[in-house]
Motif scaffolding. Structure first.
Motif, PDB file in Angstrom:
ATOM      1  N   LEU A   3      52.684  73.546 -15.935  1.00 42.76           N
ATOM      2  CA  LEU A   3      52.936  74.655 -17.741  1.00 42.76           C
ATOM      3  C   LEU A   3      53.962  73.446 -18.253  1.00 42.76           C
ATOM      4  CD1 LEU A   3      52.705  77.709 -18.388  1.00 42.76           C
ATOM      5  CD2 LEU A   3      54.193  76.359 -19.361  1.00 42.76           C
ATOM      6  N   TYR A 159      57.548  73.611 -16.456  1.00 42.86           N
ATOM      7  CA  TYR A 159      57.945  75.067 -16.161  1.00 42.86           C
ATOM      8  C   TYR A 159      57.129  75.623 -15.580  1.00 42.86           C
ATOM      9  CZ  TYR A 159      59.578  75.280 -21.465  1.00 42.86           C
ATOM     10  OH  TYR A 159      60.029  75.120 -21.730  1.00 42.86           O
ATOM     11  N   ASP A 160      58.001  76.419 -13.788  1.00 45.71           N
ATOM     12  CA  ASP A 160      57.510  77.319 -12.947  1.00 45.71           C
ATOM     13  C   ASP A 160      56.928  78.323 -13.998  1.00 45.71           C
ATOM     14  OD1 ASP A 160      58.249  76.042 -11.180  1.00 45.71           O
ATOM     15  OD2 ASP A 160      60.510  76.752 -10.992  1.00 45.71           O
ATOM     16  N   TYR A 161      55.963  78.914 -13.039  1.00 47.71           N
ATOM     17  CA  TYR A 161      55.342  80.095 -14.104  1.00 47.71           C
ATOM     18  C   TYR A 161      54.295  81.732 -13.158  1.00 47.71           C
ATOM     19  CZ  TYR A 161      51.271  77.338 -14.004  1.00 47.71           C
ATOM     20  OH  TYR A 161      49.965  76.571 -12.556  1.00 47.71           O
ATOM     21  N   GLU A 162      54.182  82.084 -13.925  1.00 48.15           N
ATOM     22  CA  GLU A 162      53.618  83.204 -13.196  1.00 48.15           C
ATOM     23  C   GLU A 162      52.358  84.094 -14.520  1.00 48.15           C
ATOM     24  OE1 GLU A 162      55.918  87.032 -10.895  1.00 48.15           O
ATOM     25  OE2 GLU A 162      56.491  86.247 -13.181  1.00 48.15           O
ATOM     26  N   VAL A 163      51.184  84.309 -13.916  1.00 50.79           N
ATOM     27  CA  VAL A 163      49.676  84.379 -14.611  1.00 50.79           C
ATOM     28  C   VAL A 163      49.464  85.342 -14.026  1.00 50.79           C
ATOM     29  CG1 VAL A 163      49.071  82.662 -13.777  1.00 50.79           C
ATOM     30  CG2 VAL A 163      47.645  83.346 -15.662  1.00 50.79           C
ATOM     31  N   TYR A 244      50.831  83.505 -19.785  1.00 53.47           N
ATOM     32  CA  TYR A 244      51.907  83.278 -18.917  1.00 53.47           C
ATOM     33  C   TYR A 244      53.498  82.999 -18.782  1.00 53.47           C
ATOM     34  CZ  TYR A 244      47.485  80.289 -17.554  1.00 53.47           C
ATOM     35  OH  TYR A 244      45.804  80.170 -18.137  1.00 53.47           O
ATOM     36  N   ASN A 245      53.421  84.027 -17.988  1.00 55.98           N
ATOM     37  CA  ASN A 245      55.779  84.228 -18.149  1.00 55.98           C
ATOM     38  C   ASN A 245      56.132  83.222 -17.433  1.00 55.98           C
ATOM     39  OD1 ASN A 245      57.525  86.320 -18.068  1.00 55.98           O
ATOM     40  ND2 ASN A 245      57.410  86.555 -15.929  1.00 55.98           N
ATOM     41  N   ILE A 246      56.806  82.832 -18.514  1.00 56.12           N
ATOM     42  CA  ILE A 246      58.083  81.735 -18.233  1.00 56.12           C
ATOM     43  C   ILE A 246      59.479  82.481 -18.169  1.00 56.12           C
ATOM     44  CG2 ILE A 246      58.452  79.519 -19.145  1.00 56.12           C
ATOM     45  CD1 ILE A 246      56.591  78.943 -20.754  1.00 56.12           C
ATOM     46  N   LYS A 247      59.873  81.874 -16.996  1.00 57.00           N
ATOM     47  CA  LYS A 247      61.078  83.446 -17.171  1.00 57.00           C
ATOM     48  C   LYS A 247      62.256  83.147 -17.185  1.00 57.00           C
ATOM     49  CE  LYS A 247      59.883  85.467 -12.548  1.00 57.00           C
ATOM     50  NZ  LYS A 247      60.503  85.806 -11.372  1.00 57.00           N
ATOM     51  N   TYR A 252      57.150  85.424 -22.705  1.00 55.05           N
ATOM     52  CA  TYR A 252      55.560  84.629 -22.588  1.00 55.05           C
ATOM     53  C   TYR A 252      55.022  83.921 -23.498  1.00 55.05           C
ATOM     54  CZ  TYR A 252      55.305  88.775 -19.185  1.00 55.05           C
ATOM     55  OH  TYR A 252      55.963  90.062 -18.368  1.00 55.05           O
TER      56      TYR A 252
END
Length: 256
Positions: A3, A159-163, A244-247, A252
């Motif tokens: 991402l 980026y590091d991300y969470e989905v 997508y969560n981008i801390k 998001y």
């Protein structure tokens, strides 16, 4: 999957609305996915339109790339526009008389583009490398070839991300444009001044625009969706997909 984001900018931009007439042409305010795909195709040297009724090479190879778009340096989602008038004296355009047309053109548009790229795909891997190295095969532009667009190497980020987050917080901040489904989504808080400084209050706003998100392959015309951009927080119950969560950004982005 990577991402990434990079900041595109230009002196002018014109993303023509097809329903406008030949005398007064109006631009979409936001960069949209079909226009962005053409620009990305230029970055890696893919061909554009060659034949009527046939999709260009860049669309065939990049249409599956998930993208998100965030406007930058705007006024509540809007960019300044100026009227530019053109005269066309070629015979096939005006049948012997001077043809005048006017375009409402964007001034200094700038967007942060988010992309989800698959390094196992040759074209997407090349796109990743060219964006990172600030290289392009053809000159990218914002809608018209005289409106060149560019980005700076320092703006490129991975980026590091969470989905598919199982537990979202009660309120979420969406940094990008997102698709509106049904009635306006629940808003629960409005932006406040920075550290109590009354001179730096981020006034709350909600921006709407009906934008192209793809092509209707049967009709060969844009497929449109209602898009929203806001600096409000939204309730978790808003039920917005493809987030997508981008801390690093404390928010998001929606990628479609």
């Amino acid at each position: 999957m990577h991402l990434v984001s990079f900041d595109l900018k230009g002196d002018f931009g014109f993303f023509r609305k097809p329903e406008t007439n030949n005398t007064l042409n109006v631009s979409y305010n936001m960069l949209h996915k079909p226009a962005l795909l053409g620009l990305l195709g230029a970055v890696i040297g893919l061909k554009g339109y060659k034949k009527k009724g046939e999709l260009p090479e860049y669309y065939q190879k990049l249409s599956k790339v998930k993208v998100g778009i965030e406007p930058l340096n705007h006024d509540k989602g809007n960019f300044t526009k100026t009227s530019i008038k053109y005269s066309n004296t070629v015979g096939y355009a005006n049948k012997g008389t001077t043809f005048l047309t006017e375009e409402l053109t964007l001034v200094s548009p700038q967007y942060r583009v988010f992309l989800l790229l698959d390094s196992a795909n040759k074209d997407q891997e090349q796109l990743l490398e060219n964006l990172k190295g600030c290289r392009t095969e053809f000159i990218p532009y914002f809608g018209k070839n005289e409106f060149t667009a560019w980005w700076e190497r320092k703006s490129f980020k991975i980026y590091d991300y969470e989905v598919n987050i199982s537990e979202k917080p009660e309120r979420i901040k969406i940094k990008s444009l997102f698709i509106k489904k049904g009635a306006m989504l629940p808003i629960i808080s409005e932006p406040r001044s920075e550290r109590g400084n009354r001179d730096k209050v981020n006034l709350p706003f909600v921006y709407f625009e009906r934008l192209p998100i793809d092509f209707n392959l049967e009709l060969m015309q844009y497929e449109l969706a209602e898009m929203v951009y806001t600096n409000f927080d939204l309730e978790n119950s808003a039920n917005i997909s493809n987030l997508y969560n981008i801390k690093e950004l404390k928010g998001y982005v929606q990628l479609n």
